[in-house]
Design a protein around this motif. Sequence first.
Motif, PDB file in Angstrom:
ATOM      1  N   UNK A  24       0.837  -1.200   0.000  1.00 51.27           N
ATOM      2  CA  UNK A  24       0.000   0.000   0.000  1.00 51.27           C
ATOM      3  C   UNK A  24       0.874   1.252   0.000  1.00 51.27           C
ATOM      4  N   UNK A  25       0.326   2.330  -0.536  1.00 56.84           N
ATOM      5  CA  UNK A  25       0.989   3.627  -0.477  1.00 56.84           C
ATOM      6  C   UNK A  25       0.654   4.288   0.854  1.00 56.84           C
ATOM      7  N   UNK A  26       1.710   4.664   1.592  1.00 57.37           N
ATOM      8  CA  UNK A  26       1.534   5.240   2.923  1.00 57.37           C
ATOM      9  C   UNK A  26       2.117   6.648   2.965  1.00 57.37           C
ATOM     10  N   UNK A  27       1.433   7.530   3.700  1.00 53.46           N
ATOM     11  CA  UNK A  27       2.009   8.803   4.114  1.00 53.46           C
ATOM     12  C   UNK A  27       2.038   8.771   5.637  1.00 53.46           C
ATOM     13  N   UNK A  28       3.250   8.833   6.192  1.00 52.57           N
ATOM     14  CA  UNK A  28       3.436   8.707   7.633  1.00 52.57           C
ATOM     15  C   UNK A  28       3.409  10.080   8.287  1.00 52.57           C
ATOM     16  N   UNK A  29       2.736  10.196   9.422  1.00 53.80           N
ATOM     17  CA  UNK A  29       2.694  11.454  10.173  1.00 53.80           C
ATOM     18  C   UNK A  29       3.267  11.237  11.563  1.00 53.80           C
ATOM     19  N   UNK A  30       4.270  12.032  11.924  1.00 53.41           N
ATOM     20  CA  UNK A  30       4.888  11.935  13.241  1.00 53.41           C
ATOM     21  C   UNK A  30       5.851  13.083  13.431  1.00 53.41           C
ATOM     22  N   UNK A  31       6.251  13.333  14.672  1.00 59.36           N
ATOM     23  CA  UNK A  31       7.131  14.469  14.941  1.00 59.36           C
ATOM     24  C   UNK A  31       8.322  14.125  15.838  1.00 59.36           C
ATOM     25  N   UNK A  32       8.136  13.635  17.077  1.00 64.17           N
ATOM     26  CA  UNK A  32       9.279  13.487  17.975  1.00 64.17           C
ATOM     27  C   UNK A  32      10.067  12.204  17.716  1.00 64.17           C
ATOM     28  N   UNK A  33      11.131  12.057  18.488  1.00 63.43           N
ATOM     29  CA  UNK A  33      12.016  10.902  18.350  1.00 63.43           C
ATOM     30  C   UNK A  33      11.284   9.588  18.571  1.00 63.43           C
ATOM     31  N   UNK A  34      10.259   9.606  19.436  1.00 60.87           N
ATOM     32  CA  UNK A  34       9.535   8.380  19.738  1.00 60.87           C
ATOM     33  C   UNK A  34       8.824   7.820  18.507  1.00 60.87           C
ATOM     34  N   UNK A  35       8.624   8.644  17.472  1.00 58.44           N
ATOM     35  CA  UNK A  35       7.963   8.184  16.243  1.00 58.44           C
ATOM     36  C   UNK A  35       8.932   7.532  15.262  1.00 58.44           C
ATOM     37  N   UNK A  36      10.241   7.588  15.534  1.00 59.86           N
ATOM     38  CA  UNK A  36      11.216   7.064  14.574  1.00 59.86           C
ATOM     39  C   UNK A  36      11.201   5.543  14.429  1.00 59.86           C
ATOM     40  N   UNK A  37      11.157   4.762  15.520  1.00 61.36           N
ATOM     41  CA  UNK A  37      11.115   3.305  15.323  1.00 61.36           C
ATOM     42  C   UNK A  37       9.918   2.832  14.490  1.00 61.36           C
ATOM     43  N   UNK A  38       8.698   3.357  14.719  1.00 59.56           N
ATOM     44  CA  UNK A  38       7.591   2.949  13.836  1.00 59.56           C
ATOM     45  C   UNK A  38       7.817   3.360  12.383  1.00 59.56           C
ATOM     46  N   UNK A  39       8.387   4.542  12.145  1.00 60.27           N
ATOM     47  CA  UNK A  39       8.680   4.950  10.763  1.00 60.27           C
ATOM     48  C   UNK A  39       9.670   3.983  10.128  1.00 60.27           C
ATOM     49  N   UNK A  40      10.735   3.654  10.826  1.00 55.21           N
ATOM     50  CA  UNK A  40      11.738   2.738  10.282  1.00 55.21           C
ATOM     51  C   UNK A  40      11.129   1.363  10.013  1.00 55.21           C
ATOM     52  N   UNK A  41      10.237   0.916  10.881  1.00 54.66           N
ATOM     53  CA  UNK A  41       9.594  -0.381  10.683  1.00 54.66           C
ATOM     54  C   UNK A  41       8.720  -0.386   9.433  1.00 54.66           C
ATOM     55  N   UNK A  78      20.652  26.896  22.320  1.00 55.17           N
ATOM     56  CA  UNK A  78      20.920  28.219  22.876  1.00 55.17           C
ATOM     57  C   UNK A  78      20.681  29.326  21.851  1.00 55.17           C
ATOM     58  N   UNK A  79      21.001  29.042  20.601  1.00 53.47           N
ATOM     59  CA  UNK A  79      20.824  30.049  19.568  1.00 53.47           C
ATOM     60  C   UNK A  79      19.420  30.141  19.041  1.00 53.47           C
ATOM     61  N   UNK A  80      18.541  29.242  19.527  1.00 54.51           N
ATOM     62  CA  UNK A  80      17.137  29.202  19.094  1.00 54.51           C
ATOM     63  C   UNK A  80      17.037  29.107  17.575  1.00 54.51           C
ATOM     64  N   UNK A  81      17.915  28.330  16.990  1.00 57.53           N
ATOM     65  CA  UNK A  81      17.915  28.132  15.543  1.00 57.53           C
ATOM     66  C   UNK A  81      16.754  27.224  15.146  1.00 57.53           C
ATOM     67  N   UNK A  82      16.086  27.555  14.041  1.00 60.45           N
ATOM     68  CA  UNK A  82      14.997  26.708  13.560  1.00 60.45           C
ATOM     69  C   UNK A  82      15.552  25.348  13.172  1.00 60.45           C
ATOM     70  N   UNK A  83      14.965  24.309  13.758  1.00 62.61           N
ATOM     71  CA  UNK A  83      15.484  22.952  13.589  1.00 62.61           C
ATOM     72  C   UNK A  83      14.354  22.008  13.195  1.00 62.61           C
ATOM     73  N   UNK A  84      14.579  21.122  12.222  1.00 63.45           N
ATOM     74  CA  UNK A  84      13.542  20.162  11.859  1.00 63.45           C
ATOM     75  C   UNK A  84      13.255  19.194  13.001  1.00 63.45           C
ATOM     76  N   UNK A  85      12.054  18.659  13.016  1.00 63.19           N
ATOM     77  CA  UNK A  85      11.709  17.632  13.999  1.00 63.19           C
ATOM     78  C   UNK A  85      12.549  16.386  13.734  1.00 63.19           C
ATOM     79  N   UNK A  86      12.698  15.495  14.726  1.00 64.93           N
ATOM     80  CA  UNK A  86      13.432  14.250  14.485  1.00 64.93           C
ATOM     81  C   UNK A  86      12.897  13.464  13.296  1.00 64.93           C
ATOM     82  N   UNK A  87      11.568  13.413  13.150  1.00 60.80           N
ATOM     83  CA  UNK A  87      10.985  12.693  12.009  1.00 60.80           C
ATOM     84  C   UNK A  87      11.294  13.429  10.706  1.00 60.80           C
TER      85      UNK A  87
END
Length: 304
Positions: A1-18, A39-48
């Motif tokens: 099936x074609x999937x689009x995965x939705x998640x944000x924090x590190x805890x979502x990474x193992x299900x994405x990898x699976x 400290x620099x408050x730089x814009x950073x992508x989510x872990x996912x």
Amino acid sequence: MRLVFAGTPEVALPPLEALLASEHEVVAVVTRPDAPSGRGRKLTPSPVGQRAAELGLEVLKPAKPSDEAFKARLAELAPDLCPVVAYGGLLPQSVLDIPRLGWVNLHFSLLPRWRGAAPVQRAIMAGDEETGTACFRIVKELDAGDVYRMESQPMPDATAGEVLAHLSESGAAQLVETVDAIAAGEEPVAQESEGITLAPKITVEEARLDFGRSAAELRNQVMGCSPDPGAWCELDGERLKIYRAAVVDDATALAPGELLLRKNRVLLGTGDGLLELQEVQAAGKKRMTAADWARGGHSGAVLS
């Protein structure tokens, strides 16, 4: 099936990898927009978002899931199913209707107990003896959809962060199994309507410790709030965070909030019983063992 995965924090990474390792095709990822970090408050992508970019996957970062441009692109991707793990945004019905087979969520509780954003944290704070994961069909009502899979396990003696990490690993296989079942035409069963409890995000004020409570209650609060937002109290007007603690079977008499350093153990008086502080963080300092902190002259102090 074609999937689009939705998640944000590190805890979502193992299900994405699976899912990436499964027979299904992950064609894109949806995650929260980049956020200030460090400290620099730089814009950073989510872990996912960061992991998806490393893999060359298309990454969608709508400010709101209701954004028309996002809905149009999701429709163009034509997913059969959208698996979700800790995405962090409310999905309107117009978005839920886009994938052919809907959206399925891996949730870290035994539904209908602990519907909401902080299920593991709330379960630990409530003293629950078991935890688990559930895969259910997303509907507009919060975490109320029909259930495909649910697995329980004993609650470990661990912080909320550690329990979440463990459940994300065990739940990853459950999510793949659920996606396989949906592809095969399996239908979910109705979620129980009794025993509903809610698990809203824990506020900083709610994480403040009251040493008039019992040692068991305080231990649960500390472990449930660790690592975020972190249980806290005050010493001489400065905030002290406590990240790990345990109930102690000891007859030593200490007033609520009173500290005692004894042979590398930091004991704390409560309204009922003693608590051993194990990991703390003083204002402006790094996290450290409670014993190292107490050697700085804090034995005998009173926390409030």
